[in-house]
Write a protein that holds these residues in place. Structure first.
Motif, PDB file in Angstrom:
ATOM      1  N   HIS A  23     -21.622 -25.684 -34.542  1.00 50.13           N
ATOM      2  CA  HIS A  23     -20.283 -25.631 -35.413  1.00 50.13           C
ATOM      3  C   HIS A  23     -20.156 -26.304 -37.072  1.00 50.13           C
ATOM      4  N   ILE A 368     -10.556 -24.688 -20.355  1.00 49.89           N
ATOM      5  CA  ILE A 368      -9.760 -24.277 -21.908  1.00 49.89           C
ATOM      6  C   ILE A 368      -8.896 -23.761 -21.660  1.00 49.89           C
ATOM      7  N   PRO A 371      -4.497 -26.347 -21.667  1.00 51.06           N
ATOM      8  CA  PRO A 371      -4.220 -27.424 -22.190  1.00 51.06           C
ATOM      9  C   PRO A 371      -3.303 -28.613 -22.268  1.00 51.06           C
ATOM     10  N   GLU A 384     -16.956 -31.685 -21.331  1.00 48.70           N
ATOM     11  CA  GLU A 384     -16.257 -31.756 -22.373  1.00 48.70           C
ATOM     12  C   GLU A 384     -17.550 -31.597 -23.283  1.00 48.70           C
ATOM     13  N   VAL A 387     -17.703 -27.169 -23.522  1.00 47.44           N
ATOM     14  CA  VAL A 387     -16.169 -27.685 -24.290  1.00 47.44           C
ATOM     15  C   VAL A 387     -16.248 -27.225 -25.924  1.00 47.44           C
ATOM     16  N   THR A 388     -16.474 -28.118 -26.061  1.00 50.25           N
ATOM     17  CA  THR A 388     -16.924 -28.741 -26.851  1.00 50.25           C
ATOM     18  C   THR A 388     -17.659 -27.323 -27.922  1.00 50.25           C
ATOM     19  N   LYS A 391     -15.417 -24.297 -28.023  1.00 49.46           N
ATOM     20  CA  LYS A 391     -14.071 -24.436 -28.700  1.00 49.46           C
ATOM     21  C   LYS A 391     -13.946 -25.240 -29.524  1.00 49.46           C
ATOM     22  N   GLY A 392     -15.204 -25.669 -30.552  1.00 48.79           N
ATOM     23  CA  GLY A 392     -15.447 -26.213 -31.368  1.00 48.79           C
ATOM     24  C   GLY A 392     -15.011 -27.960 -31.609  1.00 48.79           C
ATOM     25  N   ASN A 394     -13.071 -31.546 -31.851  1.00 42.72           N
ATOM     26  CA  ASN A 394     -11.609 -32.431 -31.682  1.00 42.72           C
ATOM     27  C   ASN A 394     -10.908 -31.582 -31.385  1.00 42.72           C
ATOM     28  N   GLN A 395     -11.048 -30.819 -30.286  1.00 42.82           N
ATOM     29  CA  GLN A 395      -9.958 -30.763 -29.019  1.00 42.82           C
ATOM     30  C   GLN A 395      -9.257 -31.175 -28.304  1.00 42.82           C
ATOM     31  N   PRO A 396      -7.674 -31.256 -28.569  1.00 49.23           N
ATOM     32  CA  PRO A 396      -7.016 -31.346 -27.653  1.00 49.23           C
ATOM     33  C   PRO A 396      -6.923 -31.943 -25.837  1.00 49.23           C
ATOM     34  N   HIS A 397      -7.672 -31.764 -25.425  1.00 49.65           N
ATOM     35  CA  HIS A 397      -8.079 -31.597 -23.694  1.00 49.65           C
ATOM     36  C   HIS A 397      -8.190 -33.084 -23.602  1.00 49.65           C
TER      37      HIS A 397
END
Length: 472
Positions: A23, A368, A371, A384, A387-388, A391-392, A394-397
């Motif tokens: 990313h 994912i 959410p 974590e 998932v990062t 999805k990138g 600063n994901q709100p999980h």
């Protein structure tokens, strides 16, 4: 071997580095300042000839290539130290099949690339035939430190070797030291050009130590882990081996029988009998390698016996030995190498490639796809980071950390009818550092768990559970 068997069970840090590279975010971190930057450049290069390649695969390839390059460089060092050609090759292969080295040569971690640079630095240092060789030695030492701060100890050893190993000449000293000025210069440039918050330059350099997330200290548990992980640097020893044998008894008992038979054969034929001749005078670089070995082993011990900080020890141990002895037997090292290679491949490298040992694919997919829900994962940082990666940043999980307040927080969520899921209670190996430090299944005594997703790994049936209060 390094290219064919990259691990399918990448650890926490590997996924974070791969996410940063994929990313193009979070590229600079103080302890391994340029690793992600180099990885990003390598990833972009591979994408031009291998479109669609995954970032974590690109890092695995980079480390495999770097590991392969370590070996001819190391052999060249041994030749410069006066080791006979065939012995130099045998000693190099011994290091190449040591578990600690193979482990990180088949992963996306940060420890192989700086080792390559330190070896190149050492090659130029022990080969001072040209005036620019000390400059090149200093330059590659600087690169090693910039890729991982850990190699400041190897660099310090080279510095001390230059001061004490020969008649002192300030001109030689400054040739080595001048390129090292790149280290503070690059750190300052990164510090000035990135958002580091309110931290000072000194705090930025110290990274996790300044934040309190890492520390040094010496205790009985740290000494125990140091001894265990020093052995594991050469030979894989882990509770998972018992799981491999119980799951695939025919395969693994057969492999163990072959290893025992080979060992008996080597013993009977004298192939495991060391034949060494002490040098009349220790080589001129003996103190350099002694300092480097002691520094790295001591720092690993002070870091709770961290196995990651020992990856260079097989190379330094061999360099220390060839500075003190001449190997007269051409059977000991190749015999040990064969035994090490078979054991480490079958008990570590191949299983990590083909089996599910610590993968969290199901947990990451479930996270994912849900959410708005909360998750209490046994391996929270690993989930974590996966998932990062997918999805990138600063994901709100909504991950629930493990701390003394975890139970109270889960209770408050359940009172508000907020879904909370966990994978606590899933089977794992009973003999590991993690199992020695904590019991991960305490959650089972406090709540009722309803299975919502199931799958199998080598340890047995695994589940994701929906948590509810007992009696609800």
């Amino acid at each position: 071997i390094y290219l064919i068997f990259p691990t399918r069970n990448a650890n926490i840090d590997s996924w974070f580095y791969a996410a940063s590279v994929k990313h193009n975010q979070e590229l600079f971190h103080s302890h391994h300042l340029l690793y992600n930057v180099i990885g990003r450049g390598w990833y972009n290069f591979l994408e031009t000839c291998m479109p669609g390649i995954e970032a974590i695969d690109a890092l695995n390839i980079m480390n495999a290539v770097a590991a392969a390059l370590c070996l001819p460089v190391f052999r060249a060092i041994l030749l410069k130290l006066g080791t006979e050609s065939r012995t130099a090759l045998q000693l190099t292969l011994f290091c190449g099949v040591s578990f600690g080295f193979m482990r990180y040569a088949t992963d996306a971690e940060t420890y192989i690339l700086p080792l390559l640079f330190s070896l190149v630095s050492t090659y130029y240092f022990v080969n001072p035939g040209k005036k620019n060789h000390l400059l090149l030695s200093g330059l590659f030492s600087a690169l090693a430190i910039l890729v991982h701060q850990l190699h400041i100890w190897w660099t310090l050893a080279i510095f001390l070797g230059l001061v004490f190993g020969k008649p002192f000449r300030s001109g030689l000293l400054w040739r080595f030291l001048c390129p090292l000025l790149l280290v503070p210069l690059v750190y300052m440039m990164v510090f000035q050009s990135t958002d580091t918050g309110e931290v000072s330059f000194w705090q930025f350099i110290n990274g996790e130590y300044a934040k309190g997330n890492a520390s040094v200290g010496l205790g009985l548990k740290g000494l125990l882990f140091t001894c265990i992980n020093f052995l594991r640097t050469f030979l894989q020893v882990h509770g998972q081996i018992a799981d491999f044998i119980s799951t695939y008894p025919t395969v693994y008992l057969g492999l163990i029988a072959i290893i025992i038979a080979l060992k008996i054969y080597f013993l009977k034929t004298g192939r495991l009998t060391p034949k060494l001749r002490r040098l009349p005078v220790k080589g001129p670089y003996f103190m350099l390698f002694l300092f480097a070995f002691i520094f790295h082993l001591a720092f690993a011990a002070l870091s709770s016996g961290n196995a990651e900080f020992m990856v260079m020890l097989p190379f330094l141990l061999i360099l220390l030995l060839v500075s003190s002895f001449r190997f007269e037997s051409h059977t000991l090292i190749p015999s040990l190498t064969v035994l090490l290679c078979i054991w480490n491949l079958s008990m570590a490298i191949i299983p990590a490639r083909v089996l599910d040992l610590i993968r969290v694919d199901k947990q990451a997919e479930f996270t994912i796809n849900h959410p708005d829900d909360y998750f209490l994962w046994k391996h929270k940082p690993l989930v974590e980071n996966v998932v990062t990666y997918q999805k990138g940043f600063n994901q709100p999980h909504k991950y629930i950390p493990l701390n003394p307040q975890t139970g109270d927080f889960v209770d408050s969520l359940l009172r508000d009818n907020v879904p909370v899921y966990t994978d606590f209670g899933n089977p794992g190996t009973g003999f590991s550092r993690e199992s020695m430090q904590k019991n991960p299944s305490y959650i089972n005594g406090r709540y009722e768990l309803k299975q919502v997703v199931s799958w199998k790994n080598i340890y047995g049936e695994n589940h994701i559970y929906l948590i509810s209060k007992k009696g609800d």
